[in-house]
Scaffold this active site. Structure first.
Site, mmCIF file in Angstrom:
data_model
loop_
_atom_site.group_PDB
_atom_site.id
_atom_site.type_symbol
_atom_site.label_atom_id
_atom_site.label_comp_id
_atom_site.label_asym_id
_atom_site.label_seq_id
_atom_site.Cartn_x
_atom_site.Cartn_y
_atom_site.Cartn_z
ATOM 1 N N VAL A 187 94.435 5.386 -22.832
ATOM 2 C CA VAL A 187 93.681 3.942 -22.930
ATOM 3 C C VAL A 187 92.228 4.081 -23.228
ATOM 4 O O VAL A 187 91.758 5.265 -23.548
ATOM 5 C CB VAL A 187 93.786 3.161 -21.628
ATOM 6 C CG1 VAL A 187 95.220 3.029 -21.288
ATOM 7 C CG2 VAL A 187 92.997 4.155 -20.479
ATOM 8 N N VAL A 188 91.495 2.852 -23.420
ATOM 9 C CA VAL A 188 90.014 3.137 -23.886
ATOM 10 C C VAL A 188 89.209 3.887 -23.064
ATOM 11 O O VAL A 188 89.520 4.279 -21.807
ATOM 12 C CB VAL A 188 89.514 1.505 -23.500
ATOM 13 C CG1 VAL A 188 89.475 1.198 -21.997
ATOM 14 C CG2 VAL A 188 88.372 1.603 -24.178
ATOM 15 N N TYR B 12 89.668 24.376 -36.588
ATOM 16 C CA TYR B 12 90.973 23.406 -36.417
ATOM 17 C C TYR B 12 90.268 22.005 -35.867
ATOM 18 O O TYR B 12 91.031 21.020 -36.181
ATOM 19 C CB TYR B 12 91.934 23.913 -35.727
ATOM 20 C CG TYR B 12 92.772 24.868 -36.034
ATOM 21 C CD1 TYR B 12 92.708 25.454 -37.702
ATOM 22 C CD2 TYR B 12 93.714 25.598 -35.733
ATOM 23 C CE1 TYR B 12 93.461 26.220 -38.190
ATOM 24 C CE2 TYR B 12 94.442 26.580 -36.068
ATOM 25 C CZ TYR B 12 94.398 26.823 -37.391
ATOM 26 O OH TYR B 12 95.090 28.070 -37.815
ATOM 27 N N ASN C 246 91.737 12.988 -34.129
ATOM 28 C CA ASN C 246 92.042 11.645 -35.003
ATOM 29 C C ASN C 246 91.662 12.118 -36.340
ATOM 30 O O ASN C 246 90.731 12.567 -36.596
ATOM 31 C CB ASN C 246 91.165 10.569 -34.599
ATOM 32 C CG ASN C 246 92.029 9.374 -35.017
ATOM 33 O OD1 ASN C 246 93.105 9.405 -35.347
ATOM 34 N ND2 ASN C 246 91.365 8.178 -35.025
ATOM 35 N N ASP D 284 102.047 -0.266 -23.217
ATOM 36 C CA ASP D 284 100.766 -0.981 -23.381
ATOM 37 C C ASP D 284 101.031 -2.028 -22.496
ATOM 38 O O ASP D 284 102.127 -2.512 -22.167
ATOM 39 C CB ASP D 284 100.378 -1.273 -24.571
ATOM 40 C CG ASP D 284 98.635 -1.181 -25.029
ATOM 41 O OD1 ASP D 284 98.306 -0.437 -25.300
ATOM 42 O OD2 ASP D 284 98.304 -2.260 -24.421
ATOM 43 N N HIS E 98 93.182 16.353 -25.096
ATOM 44 C CA HIS E 98 92.270 15.918 -25.892
ATOM 45 C C HIS E 98 92.795 16.027 -27.414
ATOM 46 O O HIS E 98 92.578 17.112 -27.964
ATOM 47 C CB HIS E 98 90.700 16.524 -25.889
ATOM 48 C CG HIS E 98 89.899 15.964 -26.873
ATOM 49 N ND1 HIS E 98 88.814 16.436 -27.124
ATOM 50 C CD2 HIS E 98 90.112 14.570 -27.412
ATOM 51 C CE1 HIS E 98 88.187 15.835 -28.157
ATOM 52 N NE2 HIS E 98 88.796 14.682 -28.391
ATOM 53 N N SER F 275 87.848 12.150 -24.689
ATOM 54 C CA SER F 275 86.898 13.223 -25.533
ATOM 55 C C SER F 275 85.755 13.643 -24.641
ATOM 56 O O SER F 275 85.052 14.314 -24.993
ATOM 57 C CB SER F 275 86.878 12.663 -26.817
ATOM 58 O OG SER F 275 86.044 11.260 -26.647
ATOM 59 N N ASN G 221 83.315 18.823 -28.324
ATOM 60 C CA ASN G 221 82.386 17.618 -28.390
ATOM 61 C C ASN G 221 80.757 18.357 -27.860
ATOM 62 O O ASN G 221 79.905 17.934 -28.467
ATOM 63 C CB ASN G 221 82.771 16.603 -27.827
ATOM 64 C CG ASN G 221 83.548 15.542 -28.782
ATOM 65 O OD1 ASN G 221 83.171 15.679 -29.874
ATOM 66 N ND2 ASN G 221 84.150 14.953 -27.970
ATOM 67 N N ASP H 102 94.424 32.894 -35.040
ATOM 68 C CA ASP H 102 95.432 31.876 -35.074
ATOM 69 C C ASP H 102 96.714 32.481 -34.388
ATOM 70 O O ASP H 102 97.430 31.717 -33.448
ATOM 71 C CB ASP H 102 95.927 31.396 -36.455
ATOM 72 C CG ASP H 102 97.140 30.361 -36.208
ATOM 73 O OD1 ASP H 102 96.638 29.184 -35.944
ATOM 74 O OD2 ASP H 102 98.261 30.722 -36.830
#
Length: 716
Positions: A400-401, A660, A453, A343, A450, A429, A500, A296
């Site tokens: 956004v999406v 993390y 959540n 938005d 990135h 992501s 990921n 860390d």
């Protein structure tokens, strides 16, 4: 000057009060071997000076003493038990020498007095803190117990119950709380600290404060009736086990040490503490947790260096509101950087603002914030439907999406509204940063950012470097993430980036087990209870969302078809096709309802088993070791591939990303620490037993070479 060294100076003040000042050459005072030796020599000089009537301990830094020098620990703990015991006993002899001086002693505590710093002040008779002080014994966070008398003196100063709470929770204490339990004797304004401590020494010298009775209490057995002691320690053990569990032995060891030493005098109690400290120091858990602490520091040090190249970010913007955008807006605004939340739909803006307000309301309700602070943070968030609102932004985070064409369109639009040198980052992501960069005229000012959540809880941010991203762009985004209170790691672009990319091989291992008839709930139980994940793979997929998982899995299969391509349906496909998306629609692998506190509660759902058995047949039992190997080997090998390919720069950054970002069990330290603990050769031998399952289980040539040379990923 009575004594002077590079870390400690001692001078004589008026009325024959000596002042010992900790003043290390670095930015903070730490207890390394040099400082302990200096303290020993300083105390000898003080004892030999017959003019001295009292001693005051102070710090020339903005903090008192932050604790031991952790960088010395890993090498120190490699030594044999006898050498380690000699070091602990030598240090304790110094603290005893301080405590046994023939006149009253006091500590003037400014800022942090943690670990060895807290143990130092406990060795003095009197303790005064300023209003900025923080006092505590954080050793159990490192898999240890206090080793310089903390478990001995603290219970005798504040009582066993309070001391056990301090030690086992490892929390810093505010000065008012420390005063309440008697750990300190007064709290004063910083400008009055030294004068207040000197006045207290005068009170001790003139007899109005009985310093000798205080000292005797610390040197004697703990004053605790037998029945009360039994109840106190039994309660503490129950609470500690329920919180720490079996994987973190230090908190329970602390309770046992205080209990075993309760009937002993100081010297006898210190021996009990020293032996327990050494035993814990040799554990894999301590090595892992100390490693996390050092990693860390390493990652934050890299971020600090990046700050020197970074441009100032005084105004930010996030594109796309909703829960993710609201979380990013909250994080920026709460750390002092105003942010525009843009938005195309008013309901999305309201959802984003509500997300920020919900986080703040919870903090106010728990006493962690005030309505005034909440209002200030919300005033730092400007919702807008108009691109014109972002024109003065130094950085724009697109959130956004998760769709390449939508993101590309938005990024191209943004570039037309911001200044030439504004930085643009995408919170994606899975989508390639190099691909998204093609939509920009100036790809050098673009990179990935990135967030995980929920944004306000997850400490990690992956900063993804594209092939055109400039060093200034990366440095600025790293600095902004740090300013937001996050831990940034820089990774190079590839499908799934780092976190990921290594998570989905783990899910593939899980899916392979289910295809052979494994019970997903049984797999979850093994991975949670035995390996130590906060959630097993089925539960984690439900929380992430099986639609998200299904999409990301397809991206990974396309990016790495040799290893991650599939033949036929897997469990994720089955859940997704049957619209079982997880917590978001109350049914995934598990069924979900809302408990009394409004939180999702999972239950076994027979429908899941019916759907899976229709595809894969009857349930079949697997051994725990088999389950762990089938899930973990793919993740471990893919993590190593990321290091070998330069996706991550170091084992330290890889391990921090896993701990993390996805909750890799801290007591195992991360994949690279886990490999070193297990032995790379042992891991290669284990993986070879499963190599027939496909590419995800086949180690790299470099791993095999490292194993043959008995090498490790961390250098001792």
């Amino acid at each position: 000057m009575i004594y002077q060294s590079p870390t400690i100076q001692v001078e004589l003040l008026e009325d024959n009060i000596a002042k010992l000042c900790f003043n290390a050459q670095g930015s903070v005072n730490k207890f390394d071997r040099e400082t302990i030796a200096s303290l020993d020599a300083a105390l000898d000089s003080i004892k030999q000076n017959t003019n001295i009537k009292a001693l005051l301990l102070t710090s020339a830094k903005s903090t008192f003493i932050v604790g031991a020098d952790i960088t010395e620990f890993l090498t120190l703990f490699q030594q044999d038990d006898a050498t380690l015991l000699a070091w602990v006993e030598q240090a304790n002899a110094v603290f005893n020498k301080l405590e046994d001086l023939p006149f009253p002693t006091a500590s003037a505590i400014n800022g942090f007095a943690l670990g060895g710093g807290c143990e130092t002040i406990l060795a003095t008779d009197l303790r005064v803190a300023d209003t900025n002080a923080r006092i505590g014994l954080p050793e159990t966070k490192l898999g240890l117990i206090p080793g310089f008398g903390g478990t001995v003196r603290l219970p005798r100063v504040i009582g066993a119950d309070n001391a056990l709470e301090w030690i086992t929770t490892a929390k810093d204490q505010r000065p008012e709380d420390a005063l309440k339990v008697g750990a300190i004797d007064a709290v004063v304004a910083p400008e009055n600290l030294e004068a207040a401590a000197i006045q207290m020494l005068h009170d001790a010298l003139n007899g109005s404060l009985d310093w000798q009775a205080r000292r005797t209490k610390k040197q004697s057995p703990l004053q605790l009736p037998k029945l009360e002691a039994m109840m106190s320690f039994a309660t503490a053990k129950g609470m500690v086990f329920s919180v720490a569990g079996k994987h973190y032995p230090a908190p329970m060891a602390a309770v046992n040490v205080v209990e075993q030493a309760a009937g002993l005098d100081r010297d006898g109690a210190l021996k009990v503490e020293a032996l327990a400290f050494i035993k814990l120091a040799k554990t894999d858990v301590a090595q892992a947790l100390i490693g996390i602490f050092l990693n860390d520091q390493f990652v934050k040090g890299k971020a600090k260096k990046a700050g020197k190249l970074a441009k100032d970010v005084n105004q930010a913007a996030v594109l796309g509101a909703g829960i993710m955008g609201g979380g990013i807006a909250y994080q920026s605004a709460s750390k002092g950087t105003p942010i525009v939340m843009k938005d195309i739909a008013q309901p999305a803006l309201e959802l984003g603002l509500n997300e920020a307000a919900k986080i703040l309301t919870t903090q106010v309700a728990r006493g962690r914030s005030t309505p005034e602070k909440m209002a200030k943070v919300l005033n730092n968030i400007t919702p807008s439907l108009d691109y014109a609102a972002i024109k003065n932004s130094d950085i724009v985070v697109e959130a956004v999406v998760e769709h390449p064409k939508v993101k590309a369109t938005v990024l191209a639009e943004v570039e037309g509204y911001v200044s030439e040198d504004a930085i643009i980052a995408s919170n994606t992501s899975t989508i390639s940063i190099n691909l998204l960069a093609k939509s920009l005229k100036k790809p050098e000012r673009f990179c990935g950012m990135h967030f995980f959540n929920p944004v306000h809880k997850m400490p990690l941010v992956e900063i993804i470097r594209g092939e055109h991203s400039s060093e200034e762009t990366i440095a600025t985004v790293v600095a902004y993430a740090s300013k937001m209170g996050k831990t940034p790691i820089v990774v190079n672009d590839c499908p799934g980036f780092f976190v990921n990319r290594v998570l989905f091989p783990y899910f593939a291992g899980f899916s392979g087990l289910l295809a052979e008839g494994a019970d997903f709930a049984a797999v979850d139980k093994v991975m949670e209870k035995q390996f130590g994940w906060p959630m097993g793979p089925a539960y984690l997929l439900d929380v992430v969302g099986l639609d998200t998982g299904h999409h990301a899995q397809a991206v990974m299969a396309e990016g790495f078809p040799d290893r991650m391509g599939k033949n036929g349906k897997d469990a994720i496909d089955i859940m997704f096709e049957n619209k079982r998306l997880g917590q978001k629609n109350t049914k995934g692998f598990y069924a979900y309802s809302v408990d009394r506190r409004g939180k999702p509660k999972k239950d076994i759902d027979p429908t899941s088993y019916e759907l899976l058995s229709a595809e894969f047949g009857e349930l079949k039992a697997f051994e725990s070791d088999d389950i762990i190997a089938r899930c973990m080997i793919p993740m471990i090998i893919e993590t190593v591939r990321c290091l070998e390919e330069g996706i991550i720069a170091s084992p330290a950054e890889g391990d921090m990303g896993l701990v993390y970002g996805i909750g890799f069990p801290p007591f195992r330290g991360g994949v690279f620490r886990y490999l070193d603990t297990m032995g790379v050769a042992n891991f290669v031998a284990l993986a070879d037993k499963y190599a027939h399952l496909g590419g995800l289980y086949q180690v790299t040539d470099a791993m095999r070479a490292l194993a043959a040379n008995n090498g490790s990923y961390y250098q001792a």
